[in-house]
Design a protein around this motif. Sequence first.
Motif, PDB file in Angstrom:
ATOM      1  N   ALA A 150      10.568 -62.333   2.890  1.00 15.43           N
ATOM      2  CA  ALA A 150      10.954 -61.276   1.958  1.00 15.43           C
ATOM      3  C   ALA A 150      12.360 -61.525   1.423  1.00 15.43           C
ATOM      4  O   ALA A 150      13.322 -61.580   2.196  1.00 15.43           O
ATOM      5  CB  ALA A 150      10.894 -59.921   2.656  1.00 15.43           C
ATOM      6  N   TRP A 151      12.449 -61.683   0.092  1.00 23.18           N
ATOM      7  CA  TRP A 151      13.737 -61.768  -0.585  1.00 23.18           C
ATOM      8  C   TRP A 151      13.840 -60.594  -1.572  1.00 23.18           C
ATOM      9  O   TRP A 151      14.230 -60.754  -2.728  1.00 23.18           O
ATOM     10  CB  TRP A 151      13.853 -63.114  -1.321  1.00 23.18           C
ATOM     11  N   HIS A 152      13.467 -59.430  -1.100  1.00 25.51           N
ATOM     12  CA  HIS A 152      13.431 -58.247  -1.958  1.00 25.51           C
ATOM     13  C   HIS A 152      13.663 -57.018  -1.076  1.00 25.51           C
ATOM     14  O   HIS A 152      13.772 -57.118   0.154  1.00 25.51           O
ATOM     15  CB  HIS A 152      12.071 -58.146  -2.671  1.00 25.51           C
ATOM     16  N   THR A 153      13.728 -55.851  -1.713  1.00 21.11           N
ATOM     17  CA  THR A 153      13.869 -54.612  -0.963  1.00 21.11           C
ATOM     18  C   THR A 153      12.584 -54.349  -0.181  1.00 21.11           C
ATOM     19  O   THR A 153      11.513 -54.853  -0.540  1.00 21.11           O
ATOM     20  CB  THR A 153      14.136 -53.440  -1.924  1.00 21.11           C
ATOM     21  N   PRO A 154      12.663 -53.533   0.889  1.00 24.25           N
ATOM     22  CA  PRO A 154      13.832 -52.893   1.500  1.00 24.25           C
ATOM     23  C   PRO A 154      14.652 -53.866   2.340  1.00 24.25           C
ATOM     24  O   PRO A 154      14.146 -54.909   2.759  1.00 24.25           O
ATOM     25  CB  PRO A 154      13.214 -51.788   2.376  1.00 24.25           C
ATOM     26  N   GLY A 155      15.890 -53.471   2.604  1.00 23.16           N
ATOM     27  CA  GLY A 155      16.845 -54.381   3.205  1.00 23.16           C
ATOM     28  C   GLY A 155      16.565 -54.769   4.641  1.00 23.16           C
ATOM     29  O   GLY A 155      17.117 -55.767   5.122  1.00 23.16           O
ATOM     30  N   HIS A 156      15.727 -54.021   5.359  1.00 24.60           N
ATOM     31  CA  HIS A 156      15.441 -54.432   6.744  1.00 24.60           C
ATOM     32  C   HIS A 156      14.581 -55.686   6.776  1.00 24.60           C
ATOM     33  O   HIS A 156      14.468 -56.330   7.831  1.00 24.60           O
ATOM     34  CB  HIS A 156      14.780 -53.300   7.526  1.00 24.60           C
TER      35      HIS A 156
END
Length: 638
Positions: A150-156
Amino acid sequence: MADALPRCRAMLVSADEAWRTSWLDRLKAAAQHDVDDQHDCRLEISGGTREAGLAAAIGDGELQCVVVDGAEPAMAEQFVAELRRARGEIDVFVALRSGATFEQSRVELLDRDETRAEILWRRLHGAISRRARTPFADTLREYVEGARDAWHTPGHSSGDGLRSSPWVEDFYRLMGEHVFNADLSVSVQELDSLLEPSHVLQAAQKLAAEAFGARDTFFVTGGTSMANKVIVQHLLGGGGKMLVDQSCHKSVHHAAILFGADPIYLPSSVNRTYGFYGPVAKATVLEAIDTNPDARLLVLTSCSYDGFYYDLQPIVERAHATGMKVLVDEAWYAHGYFHPSLRPCALESGADYVTQSTHKMLSAFSQASMIHVQDPTFDESRFREHLNMHTSTSPQYGLIASLDVARKQMSLEGFTRLQRCLEFAEQLRQGVAETGVFRVLALEDMLPGELAGDGIRLDPLKLSIDVSAGPHSARYLQRALYERYSIQVEKVTHNTLSVLVTLGTTQSKVLRLVSALRELAREQERSGDSMSAPPALPPLEDVVVRPRDAYFGPTELLPLSDENYGPNKALLDRVSADQIVPYPPGIPVLVPGQHIGEDTLRFLLDLVHADGDMEIHGLQRQEGRFSLRVTALAASTS
């Protein structure tokens, strides 16, 4: 693998025994030659008369498809109508002679003489498979199982932001890996858009509409509070008059503030012995419709928190005769369509808009709700824009998936689950009665007297337990059940405990609750605490200033009491700028724009001075005293 599949039944219904037998033989032969190992269930086929078919519909939750002999179309249509009244969710096929017609919708038509058994067998399986699909949840599962970076939101980032932290990794373990894996972003385009669905979400909502008997269904992630506001905005966004059940959810009152509506409040009925607030008397509703033909919307709550639900059809018909739309808040009754003893529900009674908290009695996550629409003049484009004004552009995908799954469960096993729930509820009634001290209240105990003859019914899955003959107060019993037996009830009043029988109720939970109540009933020593009955809700005062103007206009803050803790006479004949709501029961005492009379002021003082843990929303504290915002506007501005 096949043994692990759920069992389903299809039934061939015909008065022509020879035709029925011939078709059964051919279908069973087709089943033996079926080599498809991707079926969703083990399908069995049987046959019978129309009487046998109806008996199966109301007695066999595994029945998922019915094939009706349409040799006599009029009789077939009558049978299908009776079948739908019993089980609205099952798939119906009608075998017609060439050239014959069939008027009813939501049926699949067959040629009575030329359809091949192999084709019908596949279509039966296909119908069940269609209802077993969860288009959105399936796509979410496939994405999660793909374990993409994941290179996107959400930040977790699928939980990676918590998993390796010495400070918060305990929260990651508590919630579980897939809670974070499934918390995704609108960047994942294959999961569709809640704001403008075009594929998997659109398909999921279409299946929900079919399952719940609606023309259109919309998924909502902000609860039924949001759903009610969306509908009021859609119908009265530029202002206008609406008739409102006084005991409707606070979100409807909030909508009047937000959108400049002019509410005409209809007084709730009350049973003063137990503190139950019920529906508005039918005569009152009908009179309000007749005397306010310019009202554009009627809002009713059915069923209520305590389980009361209206005889809706005559009310809806009267409203429609004046051109009025009807919104029914069914937050507590999403299950009603899926068992014949609970029907008719609001959609079947003709309501234009129905809101349901799919999480309250069904299996969806909290905040997950649905809006069902069957308004014949529905403007979907405008409605979707109103919905998007309230919908986050970063919705929680787990909530959406839970709506998809909850629909699947009710479509395929709602009848069976609810039958178990009804049996559990009856076990509870008997078990509570056997304590000899407590009892589950019946409709005649709970119904306010002014509703006699109104056709009000009681949801049997909401049980109110009268504890007034026992040694302890209801509040004491609530704490004892929690602290000593690890049992949490839904609600408590001064002399009742309320419990819900839901899809998650089990036999062991029933046994533990009954056992705990038996032990508590045997205790002889009376507890020291008490919980007095709340003061009676005062009569409705007039709304003399438009709620929006009162709420947003110039105001001042005045204390409820004077220096001697008596009523502050400066409040008399003023107009409230806020909504004041005691919980329980959650019915507003004042709404913005409402006149403040002496009865209302004394009622509020009694509430704040009473014992117990009642919440009162809307009051403020000023120098240690409860205070109320009042408008500086004159009543003539309404």
